[in-house]
Scaffold this motif. Structure first.
Motif, PDB file in Angstrom:
ATOM      1  N   THR A  60     154.310 -20.681  62.748  1.00  0.00           N
ATOM      2  CA  THR A  60     153.424 -19.741  63.274  1.00  0.00           C
ATOM      3  C   THR A  60     154.231 -18.450  62.744  1.00  0.00           C
ATOM      4  O   THR A  60     153.059 -17.676  62.628  1.00  0.00           O
ATOM      5  N   ALA A  61     154.636 -18.528  62.123  1.00  0.00           N
ATOM      6  CA  ALA A  61     155.699 -16.560  61.733  1.00  0.00           C
ATOM      7  C   ALA A  61     155.025 -16.525  60.210  1.00  0.00           C
ATOM      8  O   ALA A  61     155.676 -16.380  59.680  1.00  0.00           O
ATOM      9  N   GLY A  62     155.029 -18.132  59.889  1.00  0.00           N
ATOM     10  CA  GLY A  62     154.386 -18.459  57.968  1.00  0.00           C
ATOM     11  C   GLY A  62     155.316 -18.643  57.640  1.00  0.00           C
ATOM     12  O   GLY A  62     155.606 -17.487  56.312  1.00  0.00           O
ATOM     13  N   HIS A  63     157.081 -19.374  57.622  1.00  0.00           N
ATOM     14  CA  HIS A  63     157.901 -18.709  56.724  1.00  0.00           C
ATOM     15  C   HIS A  63     157.827 -20.125  55.945  1.00  0.00           C
ATOM     16  O   HIS A  63     159.234 -20.722  55.731  1.00  0.00           O
ATOM     17  N   ASP A  64     156.607 -21.005  55.056  1.00  0.00           N
ATOM     18  CA  ASP A  64     157.293 -22.068  54.162  1.00  0.00           C
ATOM     19  C   ASP A  64     156.652 -21.368  52.520  1.00  0.00           C
ATOM     20  O   ASP A  64     155.895 -21.996  52.662  1.00  0.00           O
ATOM     21  N   ASP A  65     157.901 -20.676  52.843  1.00  0.00           N
ATOM     22  CA  ASP A  65     158.204 -20.546  51.463  1.00  0.00           C
ATOM     23  C   ASP A  65     158.929 -21.363  50.831  1.00  0.00           C
ATOM     24  O   ASP A  65     159.305 -22.360  51.290  1.00  0.00           O
ATOM     25  N   ALA A  66     158.622 -21.355  48.749  1.00  0.00           N
ATOM     26  CA  ALA A  66     158.971 -22.841  48.484  1.00  0.00           C
ATOM     27  C   ALA A  66     160.335 -23.040  48.800  1.00  0.00           C
ATOM     28  O   ALA A  66     160.740 -24.188  48.727  1.00  0.00           O
ATOM     29  N   THR A  68     162.061 -22.479  51.105  1.00  0.00           N
ATOM     30  CA  THR A  68     162.568 -23.109  52.465  1.00  0.00           C
ATOM     31  C   THR A  68     161.933 -24.132  52.820  1.00  0.00           C
ATOM     32  O   THR A  68     162.711 -24.774  53.434  1.00  0.00           O
ATOM     33  N   VAL A  69     160.611 -24.439  52.412  1.00  0.00           N
ATOM     34  CA  VAL A  69     160.467 -26.064  51.477  1.00  0.00           C
ATOM     35  C   VAL A  69     161.205 -26.646  50.784  1.00  0.00           C
ATOM     36  O   VAL A  69     161.788 -27.939  51.597  1.00  0.00           O
ATOM     37  N   HIS A  70     162.086 -26.557  49.466  1.00  0.00           N
ATOM     38  CA  HIS A  70     162.792 -27.487  49.045  1.00  0.00           C
ATOM     39  C   HIS A  70     164.221 -27.602  49.967  1.00  0.00           C
ATOM     40  O   HIS A  70     164.584 -29.059  49.923  1.00  0.00           O
TER      41      HIS A  70
END
Length: 482
Positions: A60-66, A68-70
């Motif tokens: 929801t907050a759009g925190h799927d940066d590289a 974090t996903v790693h």
């Protein structure tokens, strides 16, 4: 160097620091309202795991940066995404989740994505939730909480140190700020231009490390609590008269500095941050930044500032946070380092304060008495120690106080709230003054290394301050002189 700094600045902006141009709706930005909104989602989704919920909040907050996903994987889960996200978006009467978690600073000095906690401190939700998610993932999979430090503190500290490496290290972290209204907080304004690692971000990172570690270390037979219960247990506690923090063995927010230090100080933090930065650059395709020979020194200098400001020094609640009135007249500056520390008790209020609202009321009452009844310019003390785990700013480090007649310019006057004629302050309150504030003052060159501790009664006739019991205690302290 200029091109490198520009690239670093652009990189840091890409994952954390943005300026919002969207119109915003005023929300109550406190932890209790956030917990209530989380509880509403949990109640409308029986059987929902805390890991699924915290992942949905991340999406929801759009925190799927590289990065974090790693470490955590993508936040999207087809099995529960549609109904859960609908519940999240509709659960809060103030549309909290879509704006509350995403951390931004505006060009007007407002910090968003932060909440006021019941203990009077401010926390960024993003690093807090990433830490909790890391712990929940590790607990679910039966693995170590890999990525806990990089996601909560390591990345932010490293990028803040580097993006500002040409300015003094002391200015590469912070600042703190104050809320527009403590009862109905909506706007949090920073004291000066923001770094990537504001106090709220660091508080959230520390809390994320503490809670993530606690969750990942749960026994195999014990299931994690619901997210709302995890947050309530850490932030919404009640201290009991007579013992205060002395009787608390669980991890709660006023102890974040000492607990995070105990968890992290054995690590090679310099190496951890350097590894985190190398991973950031690899994921972003900017490995060439590592060729800068100043990277290691920037991290080393920045860590020294971090350790001093957030571990050696206690958390000090600023004047605006407890509701101080303005100074009457023109403040007179001090010339540190000073030679003396004068110890007081307040006598009135006579009871220790055990919560932020109670301590803030005591501070306002003392300031009112000192200004209106005694005719002083301000509250007399330099600092005041509460039994809630915090120190409260009075005149502070740099302004002449009115605490020890004839000696005000020679030292700082520090008082513990309560009457200590026949009883002692809590051990935690004593330690805040004796060890933490003193260490901070000496390291920060506010007190001379060979400073002297005196009780108020030793330099002022006709007073028993700081009380017979407390005076007997301070006579055993290092630096005390008869």
């Amino acid at each position: 160097m200029a091109f490198l700094q520009l690239s670093l600045f652009a990189l840091t902006l890409s994952f954390l620091l943005t300026v919002s141009s969207r119109p915003t709706v005023a929300h109550l930005r406190n932890m209790e309202n956030f917990i209530q909104a989380v509880k509403q989602v949990e109640d409308s989704n029986p059987g929902l795991s805390p890991l699924a919920l915290v992942r949905a909040l991340r999406r929801t907050a759009g925190h799927d940066d590289a990065m974090t996903v790693h470490f955590l994987g993508a936040s999207y889960s087809p099995s529960d995404a549609e109904g859960l996200e609908s519940s999240i978006l509709n659960s809060s009467s103030f549309s909290f989740f879509d704006k509350a978690i995403h951390h931004i600073m505006t060009d007007h000095g407002e910090e968003r994505g932060v909440v006021l906690t019941p203990d009077g401190t401010t926390v960024a939700l993003a690093p807090l939730l990433l830490g909790i998610e890391s712990g929940l993932k590790a607990k679910t999979e039966g693995t170590p909480a890999v990525g806990l430090f990089p996601l909560t503190l390591g990345r932010t500290l490293g990028l803040s140190f580097l993006s500002l490496q040409d300015i003094p290290a002391v200015n590469r972290l912070g600042p703190n700020g104050c809320w527009d209204n403590l009862e109905q907080p909506k706007v949090f304004k920073l004291f000066w231009p923001a770094t990537l690692a504001t106090d709220a971000v660091i508080n959230g990172g520390m809390d994320g490390i503490i809670l993530g570690t606690d969750i990942s270390n749960l026994p195999a037979s014990e299931e994690p609590q619901a997210l709302s219960e995890i947050l309530k247990g850490y932030y919404c506690f009640k201290l009991h008269e007579g013992k205060g923090l002395d009787e608390v063995s669980s991890h709660i927010s006023p102890r974040r500095r000492e607990i995070s230090r105990s968890m992290l100080q054995s690590l090679d933090l310099h190496g951890q941050i350097m590894e985190t930065l190398a991973l950031v650059w690899k994921l972003e395709g900017t490995e060439w930044i590592a060729l800068d020979t100043g990277v290691g020194k920037a991290v080393k200098d920045g860590l020294q500032t971090f350790v001093y400001r957030y571990w050696d020094c206690p958390q000090i609640i600023p004047r605006c946070q407890w509701g101080a009135k303005a100074y009457n007249g023109t403040p007179i500056p001090l010339s540190p380092p000073l030679q003396f520390l004068f110890v007081h008790h307040t006598y009135e209020p006579s009871s220790p304060c055990l919560s932020f609202p109670s301590c803030a009321r005591s501070m306002r009452a003392m300031q009112r008495y000192h200004q209106e009844d005694l005719g002083w310019s301000d509250i007399g003390y330099s600092f005041v120690v509460g039994s809630d785990g915090y120190i409260y700013e009075g005149r502070g480090w740099n302004i002449l106080g009115t605490h020890t007649r004839g000696r005000n310019d020679a030292g700082y006057g520090v008082s513990i709230i309560g009457n200590y004629t026949s009883t002692l302050p809590s051990r935690h309150a004593i330690d805040l003054l004796r060890h933490h504030l003193v260490r901070c003052a000496v390291s920060g060159r506010k007190l001379a290394p060979d400073f002297t501790i005196l009780g108020h009664r030793q330099v002022m006739n006709r007073t028993s301050c700081p009380g017979d019991a407390f005076f007997s205690e301070i006579r055993s302290w290092e630096h005390f002189k008869e």
